[in-house]
Design a protein around this motif. Structure first.
Motif, PDB file in Angstrom:
ATOM      1  N   ALA A 244       0.845  -1.190   0.000  1.00  0.00           N
ATOM      2  CA  ALA A 244       0.000   0.000   0.000  1.00  0.00           C
ATOM      3  C   ALA A 244       0.880   1.241   0.000  1.00  0.00           C
ATOM      4  O   ALA A 244       1.878   1.309   0.725  1.00  0.00           O
ATOM      5  CB  ALA A 244      -0.920   0.004   1.214  1.00  0.00           C
ATOM      6  N   ARG A 245       0.524   2.199  -0.829  1.00  0.00           N
ATOM      7  CA  ARG A 245       1.332   3.415  -0.960  1.00  0.00           C
ATOM      8  C   ARG A 245       1.442   4.117   0.394  1.00  0.00           C
ATOM      9  O   ARG A 245       0.450   4.439   1.028  1.00  0.00           O
ATOM     10  CB  ARG A 245       0.694   4.345  -1.991  1.00  0.00           C
ATOM     11  N   TRP A 246       2.670   4.342   0.843  1.00  0.00           N
ATOM     12  CA  TRP A 246       2.906   5.010   2.126  1.00  0.00           C
ATOM     13  C   TRP A 246       3.517   6.401   1.943  1.00  0.00           C
ATOM     14  O   TRP A 246       3.661   7.157   2.884  1.00  0.00           O
ATOM     15  CB  TRP A 246       3.841   4.170   2.997  1.00  0.00           C
ATOM     16  N   SER A 247       3.903   6.720   0.716  1.00  0.00           N
ATOM     17  CA  SER A 247       4.563   7.985   0.451  1.00  0.00           C
ATOM     18  C   SER A 247       4.279   8.397  -0.984  1.00  0.00           C
ATOM     19  O   SER A 247       4.135   7.553  -1.871  1.00  0.00           O
ATOM     20  CB  SER A 247       6.077   7.829   0.660  1.00  0.00           C
ATOM     21  N   ARG A 248       4.202   9.696  -1.207  1.00  0.00           N
ATOM     22  CA  ARG A 248       3.990  10.183  -2.573  1.00  0.00           C
ATOM     23  C   ARG A 248       5.199   9.918  -3.465  1.00  0.00           C
ATOM     24  O   ARG A 248       5.120  10.032  -4.687  1.00  0.00           O
ATOM     25  CB  ARG A 248       3.679  11.687  -2.556  1.00  0.00           C
ATOM     26  N   SER A 249       6.325   9.566  -2.863  1.00  0.00           N
ATOM     27  CA  SER A 249       7.550   9.378  -3.638  1.00  0.00           C
ATOM     28  C   SER A 249       7.723   7.948  -4.133  1.00  0.00           C
ATOM     29  O   SER A 249       8.675   7.653  -4.858  1.00  0.00           O
ATOM     30  CB  SER A 249       8.770   9.760  -2.787  1.00  0.00           C
ATOM     31  N   THR A 250       6.827   7.041  -3.768  1.00  0.00           N
ATOM     32  CA  THR A 250       6.974   5.651  -4.193  1.00  0.00           C
ATOM     33  C   THR A 250       6.707   5.526  -5.691  1.00  0.00           C
ATOM     34  O   THR A 250       6.015   6.343  -6.282  1.00  0.00           O
ATOM     35  CB  THR A 250       6.032   4.740  -3.405  1.00  0.00           C
ATOM     36  N   PRO A 251       7.240   4.470  -6.324  1.00  0.00           N
ATOM     37  CA  PRO A 251       7.117   4.330  -7.782  1.00  0.00           C
ATOM     38  C   PRO A 251       5.662   4.238  -8.244  1.00  0.00           C
ATOM     39  O   PRO A 251       4.798   3.765  -7.520  1.00  0.00           O
ATOM     40  CB  PRO A 251       7.854   3.011  -8.063  1.00  0.00           C
ATOM     41  N   LYS A 252       5.420   4.685  -9.468  1.00  0.00           N
ATOM     42  CA  LYS A 252       4.102   4.530 -10.058  1.00  0.00           C
ATOM     43  C   LYS A 252       3.844   3.047 -10.296  1.00  0.00           C
ATOM     44  O   LYS A 252       4.646   2.349 -10.904  1.00  0.00           O
ATOM     45  CB  LYS A 252       4.009   5.293 -11.376  1.00  0.00           C
ATOM     46  N   LEU A 253       2.700   2.579  -9.834  1.00  0.00           N
ATOM     47  CA  LEU A 253       2.404   1.154  -9.935  1.00  0.00           C
ATOM     48  C   LEU A 253       2.192   0.707 -11.375  1.00  0.00           C
ATOM     49  O   LEU A 253       2.459  -0.447 -11.717  1.00  0.00           O
ATOM     50  CB  LEU A 253       1.172   0.819  -9.089  1.00  0.00           C
ATOM     51  N   SER A 254       1.711   1.608 -12.213  1.00  0.00           N
ATOM     52  CA  SER A 254       1.453   1.226 -13.608  1.00  0.00           C
ATOM     53  C   SER A 254       2.724   0.745 -14.297  1.00  0.00           C
ATOM     54  O   SER A 254       2.678  -0.127 -15.176  1.00  0.00           O
ATOM     55  CB  SER A 254       0.854   2.401 -14.374  1.00  0.00           C
ATOM     56  N   SER A 285      -8.339   4.730   4.569  1.00  0.00           N
ATOM     57  CA  SER A 285      -7.224   5.662   4.531  1.00  0.00           C
ATOM     58  C   SER A 285      -5.934   4.961   4.111  1.00  0.00           C
ATOM     59  O   SER A 285      -5.133   5.517   3.359  1.00  0.00           O
ATOM     60  CB  SER A 285      -7.032   6.316   5.900  1.00  0.00           C
ATOM     61  N   ILE A 286      -5.751   3.734   4.567  1.00  0.00           N
ATOM     62  CA  ILE A 286      -4.556   2.967   4.228  1.00  0.00           C
ATOM     63  C   ILE A 286      -4.599   2.457   2.788  1.00  0.00           C
ATOM     64  O   ILE A 286      -3.616   2.563   2.051  1.00  0.00           O
ATOM     65  CB  ILE A 286      -4.383   1.778   5.204  1.00  0.00           C
ATOM     66  N   PHE A 287      -5.749   1.940   2.368  1.00  0.00           N
ATOM     67  CA  PHE A 287      -5.811   1.228   1.095  1.00  0.00           C
ATOM     68  C   PHE A 287      -6.356   2.030  -0.085  1.00  0.00           C
ATOM     69  O   PHE A 287      -6.003   1.754  -1.238  1.00  0.00           O
ATOM     70  CB  PHE A 287      -6.641  -0.050   1.258  1.00  0.00           C
ATOM     71  N   ASN A 288      -7.221   2.989   0.156  1.00  0.00           N
ATOM     72  CA  ASN A 288      -7.884   3.637  -0.973  1.00  0.00           C
ATOM     73  C   ASN A 288      -6.949   4.322  -1.975  1.00  0.00           C
ATOM     74  O   ASN A 288      -7.183   4.248  -3.184  1.00  0.00           O
ATOM     75  CB  ASN A 288      -8.927   4.638  -0.474  1.00  0.00           C
ATOM     76  N   PRO A 289      -5.891   5.015  -1.525  1.00  0.00           N
ATOM     77  CA  PRO A 289      -5.002   5.611  -2.525  1.00  0.00           C
ATOM     78  C   PRO A 289      -4.414   4.575  -3.486  1.00  0.00           C
ATOM     79  O   PRO A 289      -4.305   4.820  -4.686  1.00  0.00           O
ATOM     80  CB  PRO A 289      -3.914   6.268  -1.671  1.00  0.00           C
ATOM     81  N   THR A 290      -4.071   3.400  -2.947  1.00  0.00           N
ATOM     82  CA  THR A 290      -3.506   2.347  -3.785  1.00  0.00           C
ATOM     83  C   THR A 290      -4.572   1.736  -4.683  1.00  0.00           C
ATOM     84  O   THR A 290      -4.331   1.476  -5.870  1.00  0.00           O
ATOM     85  CB  THR A 290      -2.856   1.265  -2.906  1.00  0.00           C
ATOM     86  N   ILE A 291      -5.747   1.483  -4.130  1.00  0.00           N
ATOM     87  CA  ILE A 291      -6.838   0.935  -4.937  1.00  0.00           C
ATOM     88  C   ILE A 291      -7.175   1.881  -6.085  1.00  0.00           C
ATOM     89  O   ILE A 291      -7.328   1.460  -7.238  1.00  0.00           O
ATOM     90  CB  ILE A 291      -8.084   0.698  -4.062  1.00  0.00           C
ATOM     91  N   LYS A 292      -7.282   3.157  -5.757  1.00  0.00           N
ATOM     92  CA  LYS A 292      -7.624   4.145  -6.776  1.00  0.00           C
ATOM     93  C   LYS A 292      -6.575   4.171  -7.884  1.00  0.00           C
ATOM     94  O   LYS A 292      -6.907   4.253  -9.080  1.00  0.00           O
ATOM     95  CB  LYS A 292      -7.757   5.525  -6.134  1.00  0.00           C
ATOM     96  N   GLU A 293      -5.298   4.079  -7.509  1.00  0.00           N
ATOM     97  CA  GLU A 293      -4.234   4.077  -8.503  1.00  0.00           C
ATOM     98  C   GLU A 293      -4.302   2.834  -9.381  1.00  0.00           C
ATOM     99  O   GLU A 293      -4.177   2.914 -10.615  1.00  0.00           O
ATOM    100  CB  GLU A 293      -2.876   4.161  -7.805  1.00  0.00           C
ATOM    101  N   ILE A 294      -4.493   1.675  -8.770  1.00  0.00           N
ATOM    102  CA  ILE A 294      -4.565   0.438  -9.541  1.00  0.00           C
ATOM    103  C   ILE A 294      -5.725   0.469 -10.529  1.00  0.00           C
ATOM    104  O   ILE A 294      -5.620  -0.013 -11.659  1.00  0.00           O
ATOM    105  CB  ILE A 294      -4.685  -0.777  -8.595  1.00  0.00           C
ATOM    106  N   ARG A 295      -6.827   1.085 -10.124  1.00  0.00           N
ATOM    107  CA  ARG A 295      -8.000   1.113 -10.991  1.00  0.00           C
ATOM    108  C   ARG A 295      -7.836   2.037 -12.205  1.00  0.00           C
ATOM    109  O   ARG A 295      -8.695   2.054 -13.067  1.00  0.00           O
ATOM    110  CB  ARG A 295      -9.235   1.502 -10.170  1.00  0.00           C
ATOM    111  N   PHE A 297      -5.445   1.443 -14.276  1.00  0.00           N
ATOM    112  CA  PHE A 297      -4.850   0.598 -15.319  1.00  0.00           C
ATOM    113  C   PHE A 297      -5.317  -0.858 -15.295  1.00  0.00           C
ATOM    114  O   PHE A 297      -4.969  -1.632 -16.185  1.00  0.00           O
ATOM    115  CB  PHE A 297      -3.317   0.638 -15.261  1.00  0.00           C
ATOM    116  N   SER A 298      -6.107  -1.251 -14.307  1.00  0.00           N
ATOM    117  CA  SER A 298      -6.595  -2.632 -14.277  1.00  0.00           C
ATOM    118  C   SER A 298      -7.936  -2.711 -13.563  1.00  0.00           C
ATOM    119  O   SER A 298      -8.171  -1.999 -12.580  1.00  0.00           O
ATOM    120  CB  SER A 298      -5.597  -3.554 -13.567  1.00  0.00           C
ATOM    121  N   SER A 299      -8.793  -3.597 -14.044  1.00  0.00           N
ATOM    122  CA  SER A 299     -10.070  -3.836 -13.377  1.00  0.00           C
ATOM    123  C   SER A 299     -10.166  -5.281 -12.897  1.00  0.00           C
ATOM    124  O   SER A 299     -11.247  -5.822 -12.695  1.00  0.00           O
ATOM    125  CB  SER A 299     -11.240  -3.535 -14.334  1.00  0.00           C
ATOM    126  N   LYS A 300      -9.015  -5.915 -12.714  1.00  0.00           N
ATOM    127  CA  LYS A 300      -8.993  -7.292 -12.236  1.00  0.00           C
ATOM    128  C   LYS A 300      -9.520  -7.373 -10.795  1.00  0.00           C
ATOM    129  O   LYS A 300      -9.435  -6.395 -10.026  1.00  0.00           O
ATOM    130  CB  LYS A 300      -7.553  -7.825 -12.285  1.00  0.00           C
TER     131      LYS A 300
END
Length: 384
Positions: A244-254, A285-295, A297-300
């Motif tokens: 789960a994204r913990w920092s704005r500086s982490t790599p783009k998941l795409s 709060s923990i997961f939504n930023p990551t879920i939103k990012e994944i969505r 580029f993928s709907s798996k």
């Protein structure tokens, strides 16, 4: 093949199985992101992130896993399928039979052995293998020396023998083939969570360390996947699982995503109680930023591949209740795996009667009530 203990949330598991009687003292993994990376995490909206409901079709006479409108509960324990004592304790506390069990294996020490898979299957659970291309024994040795977290990260992530480019060019193909043929021979579905938390810096398969380069992770993933396909190991559900994204500086998941043709389930790992999530943060709060990012580029279908909560602020039971309260709103999340381990922090639901009660009440609803069987077809798509 199996995994063990917990590091805190930013780490991931390392374990090794050889015989079913062997006890595990190797670190299994996961701890929240390092304290020095405590950037603010923007809370995404709790609603509106989920794609449409899963496709409702399966081959004639077969049922989807999980069934329509359902979500599975999974567990990871320190001894995994080599000793079910912790799982039995978890099951009794949860008053719920898990439908999935996660365990780990490291490439340097673990050869294919069908025994752990069969033991999990015979307990009525889908086996999910956390498959880790590294030598976890280096991590074990570093911890025994009581090195700092930063020193351990540096040592464990520097393993040139397991550089991503070596995987992609075929240096491990004989080893991979032995696993592909073994898993094919099982004759029932399994899930493989390969090289998880690739967006971090604490594993030798992360692109930011170990001499890896941008694009190497996708090349390695596709090579492993294609080799399994060529071997006829089509009974595998491939699980792509960043931290789960913990920092704005982490790599783009795409940039780390192999593509929908190579992935069956997307996942995310996140914990409340340490690192960037030391102070109280809700599940969303923990997961939504990551879920939103994944969505983007993928709907798996999505699985929470590891989660847990500590009780440092006496809010563990509250966190559990809140997490399961919002989960039904995430219609694309088809399962959640709880990290039932006490190591450095106690993530277990059995750590207190309040936590156990909160978990048992939360999973008692009809959404989680169903039984896995080897005849079920793992869900691989979301649709209208």
């Amino acid at each position: 093949m199996v995994s063990v203990g917990v590091l805190l949330l930013a780490y991931a598991f390392a374990v090794a199985p050889v015989t079913t009687s062997r006890l595990r003292d190797e670190p299994a993994s996961h701890r929240p992101a390092p304290a020095e990376q405590q950037d603010s995490v923007v809370t995404a909206e709790a609603n509106g992130l989920a794609p449409a409901d899963p496709i409702l079709s399966a081959p004639p006479g077969q049922q989807l896993f999980p069934p329509v409108g359902k979500a599975f509960i999974g567990a990871f324990t320190q001894q995994g399928p080599y000793d079910f004592t912790a799982l039995d304790t978890f099951t009794a506390a949860a008053k719920h039979q898990p439908q999935v069990m996660l365990f780990s294996a490291g490439w340097a020490a673990d050869q294919f052995d069908r025994t752990p898979f069969d033991r999990i299957k015979d307990r009525g659970m889908l086996p999910m293998l956390g498959w880790e291309p590294w030598d976890y024994r280096l991590d074990v040795a570093a911890r025994k020396k009581r090195l700092s977290a930063r020193e351990i990260d540096k040592l464990r992530s520097n393993q040139p023998a397991y550089r991503l480019s070596r995987i992609a060019r075929g240096d491990f193909d004989s080893y991979l083939r032995s696993w592909a043929e073994g898993i094919k021979s099982l004759g029932y579905p399994v899930a493989i969570r390969f090289a998880h938390e690739m967006n971090g810096f604490w594993y030798p398969w992360c692109e930011s360390v170990n001499g890896n380069r941008k694009g190497d992770y996708v090349k390695a993933w596709r090579h492993v996947h294609d080799l399994f396909q060529a071997a006829g190991a089509t009974n595998v559900s491939w699980v792509w699982s960043p931290n789960a994204r913990w920092s704005r500086s982490t790599p783009k998941l795409s940039a780390l995503y192999p593509g929908d043709d190579y992935v069956d389930w997307v996942g995310a790992t996140g914990y409340y109680g340490t690192g960037a999530f030391s102070r109280y943060r809700s599940f969303d709060s923990i997961f939504n930023p990551t879920i939103k990012e994944i969505r983007t580029f993928s709907s798996k279908p999505m699985v929470i591949t590891e989660t847990g909560a500590s009780d440092g602020h006496k809010r563990k039971a509250e966190w559990i209740k809140e997490a399961f309260r919002v989960l039904p709103g995430h219609k694309d999340i088809i399962g959640l795996i709880w990290f039932e381990v006490n190591k450095e922090l106690d993530w277990r639901i059995v750590s207190s009667s309040a936590a156990a009660k909160a978990f048992a009440q939360s999973v008692a609803g009809p959404r989680y009530q169903f039984t896995w069987s080897p005849e079920m077809v793992p869900r691989t798509a979301l649709g209208g």
